[in-house]
Design an enzyme around this catalytic site. Structure first.
Site, PDB file in Angstrom:
ATOM      1  CE  LYS A 225      -4.167  -2.126   1.726  1.00  0.00           C
ATOM      2  NZ  LYS A 225      -3.777  -3.519   2.040  1.00  0.00           N
TER       3      LYS A 225
HETATM    4  C1  LIG Z   1      -4.445  -4.576   1.481  1.00  0.00           C
HETATM    5  C2  LIG Z   1      -3.679  -5.830   1.337  1.00  0.00           C
HETATM    6  C3  LIG Z   1      -4.100  -6.840   0.476  1.00  0.00           C
HETATM    7  C4  LIG Z   1      -5.392  -6.748  -0.299  1.00  0.00           C
HETATM    8  O1  LIG Z   1      -5.352  -5.767  -1.311  1.00  0.00           O
HETATM    9  P1  LIG Z   1      -6.698  -5.197  -1.946  1.00  0.00           P
HETATM   10  O2  LIG Z   1      -6.292  -4.103  -2.844  1.00  0.00           O
HETATM   11  O3  LIG Z   1      -7.533  -4.717  -0.783  1.00  0.00           O
HETATM   12  O4  LIG Z   1      -7.356  -6.338  -2.657  1.00  0.00           O
HETATM   13  C5  LIG Z   1      -3.287  -7.953   0.341  1.00  0.00           C
HETATM   14  N1  LIG Z   1      -2.142  -8.092   1.039  1.00  0.00           N
HETATM   15  C6  LIG Z   1      -1.713  -7.141   1.891  1.00  0.00           C
HETATM   16  C7  LIG Z   1      -0.450  -7.360   2.639  1.00  0.00           C
HETATM   17  C8  LIG Z   1      -2.452  -5.975   2.052  1.00  0.00           C
HETATM   18  O5  LIG Z   1      -2.012  -5.024   2.892  1.00  0.00           O
END
Ligand SMILES: *Cc1c(COP(=O)(O)O)cnc(C)c1O
Length: 462
Positions: free
Chosen positions: A109
């Protein structure tokens, strides 16, 4: 490029307004009016650095930002990453692992939120405005968002996490940030409860306008956009290296934001064979793509907490495109879903629902076994989210198509799971995480109630 709402109730708006709007005023999600085709650019794009490629991709959707400003935003956003390639691809056996965890909070993210923080600050400075970000997090969004905007002028951030349901490291990454503009709320409820409160606050147009609310959840188009870049970056690199005609991706999925970015790359002309959607036991999305029915269950806690959700906010973007960009058809689905907790599209066992998306899930035992066997065979440690993906990827491997598995978090964020899988406590460490221990923290625990949260926000703004 202008942006429309999936629910059709908004005149088109330019990129900067789309970023500041987050969720459309009619409750829909924003999408660009069209997806530019870049097929003829790909040979040139395949030799660009990460930041130069990011500039090429993002400028197509952000044409109201001057080029020099955009370049500067991108360069500053990725200078905080601790790898020169930003998102390097590692070869592990015959898999390609796309490491997305080299940013400040060690999860994918950061790729979007470092950019979004800079983008917000730049747009606010131009217009001399203020922004109060309200966000729900299942763990990683919150810390990445906080690190994206901490100390930035004109911005406050209120982050709700489900109390006691994020990992200790995730919690520390949020609550140890003591900047005046950061407010951590431990919500006595689930992630979906927190998400529902965010939606309710945005739905109260009066509150939203009075307090200049902004979103950083993956409903914000700029987040999806920043993530499109690494699909091109890794895809072009692996195509070049292997000489293959097409490439597949496996994406550990929760809110559907990350895989939707891959979908956008495919729509723009990246030669994609399949986008494999991987879920843990919270498998509403993989059930949908395998049955045609999207049906809400209850959230169960797993080793991959950032995927412990039931309702996936970005799914609406896919559904809109699936319904040939018809807002009436989309609204009918969403209204029905709000009433019954389920929606369906025509389904046949013969043909997949979608041209690219394939789906599967991994349970806790499979996740642990994948971490263990990948470490044993290749000496590579997967975090539990990535391991869910690697397990599901096995079912969709094809002989001449390389598979890129997105590694969404550094294993050190989930050290307990690594120890459970391998029996060793020394495999998952990172200096950034060691440094968190014994720092002072700050958070406010509040009940699962929209009014209480609204009041807290109001009282914190003076
Ligand atoms: C947020 C997250 C996901 C999921 O991603 P999305 O965009 O919500 O589908 C998967 N793995 C990790 C480590 C995350 O932080």
């Amino acid at each position: 490029m202008n942006y429309i709402s999936t629910r059709g109730g908004m005149s088109p708006i330019p990129f900067k307004s789309a970023v500041m709007t987050g969720l459309a005023r009619d409750g829909g999600l924003l999408l660009p009016e069209s997806f530019p085709s870049v097929a003829s650019e790909l040979p040139r794009w395949s030799s660009l650095s990460y930041t130069d490629l990011a500039f090429e991709v993002i400028r197509l959707f952000a044409d109201d930002i001057p080029e020099a400003t955009l370049k500067d935003l991108i360069n500053r956003s990725y200078a905080t990453f601790n790898h020169p390639e930003v998102t390097p691809v590692k070869t592990v056996g015959d898999l390609h692992i796309l490491e997305l965890f080299h940013g400040p909070t060690l999860a994918f993210k950061d790729v979007a939120l470092q950019f979004l923080g800079n983008l917000f600050e730049s747009i606010l400075a131009e217009s001399n405005q203020k922004l109060n970000i309200v966000a729900a997090t299942s763990g990683d969004t919150g810390s990445a968002a906080i690190h994206g905007v901490r100390g930035r002028r004109g911005i406050r951030i209120f982050v709700m996490h489900p109390a006691g349901r994020v990992s200790p490291v995730q919690e520390l990454q949020m609550t140890s940030v003591l900047d005046d503009n950061v407010f951590n709320i431990a919500l006595e409820g689930s992630f979906d409860d927190a998400q529902a409160i965010v939606k309710a606050l945005f739905g109260d147009l009066n509150f939203r306008d009075t307090f200049h609310l902004g979103a950083v959840n993956s409903i914000n188009w700029a987040r999806v956009l920043a993530q499109v870049v690494y699909y091109f970056y890794s895809g072009l690199q692996v195509l070049k290296k292997t000489g293959a005609a097409r490439v597949s991706f496996t994406v550990p999925t929760g809110n559907f934001g990350d895989i939707f970015a891959g979908y956008v790359a495919a729509l723009m002309g990246l030669p994609v064979e399949s986008l494999v959607l991987a879920t843990n036991e919270n498998d509403i999305l993989s059930r949908f793509f395998n049955t045609g029915t999207y049906q809400k269950g209850s959230v169960v806690q797993t080793l991959s907490p950032s995927m412990d959700i039931q309702i996936s906010s970005n799914f609406e973007r896919w559904l809109y495109l699936h319904e040939q960009s018809n807002p009436e058809a989309l609204k009918a689905h969403m209204t029905g879903f709000a009433q019954t907790g389920a929606l369906s599209v025509p389904f046949s066992a013969e043909a997949p629902i979608d041209r690219w998306i394939r789906a599967g899930s991994a349970n806790t035992a499979q996740t642990l076994a994948t971490i263990q066997s990948t470490y044993e065979r290749f000496g590579y440690v997967l975090d539990p989210h990535t391991a869910v993906g690697v397990h599901v990827a096995e079912s969709y491997r094809q002989p001449n198509t390389p598979m890129i598995c997105l590694a969404t978090a550094h294993p050190a964020k989930f050290a307990a799971a690594i120890e459970q899988a391998t029996g060793r406590s020394d495999l998952a460490t990172a200096p950034a995480i060691e440094a968190l221990k014994n720092r002072p923290t700050r958070k406010t625990t509040l009940p699962n109630n929209t009014q209480t949260i609204a009041q807290f926000i109001q009282d914190s703004i003076h």
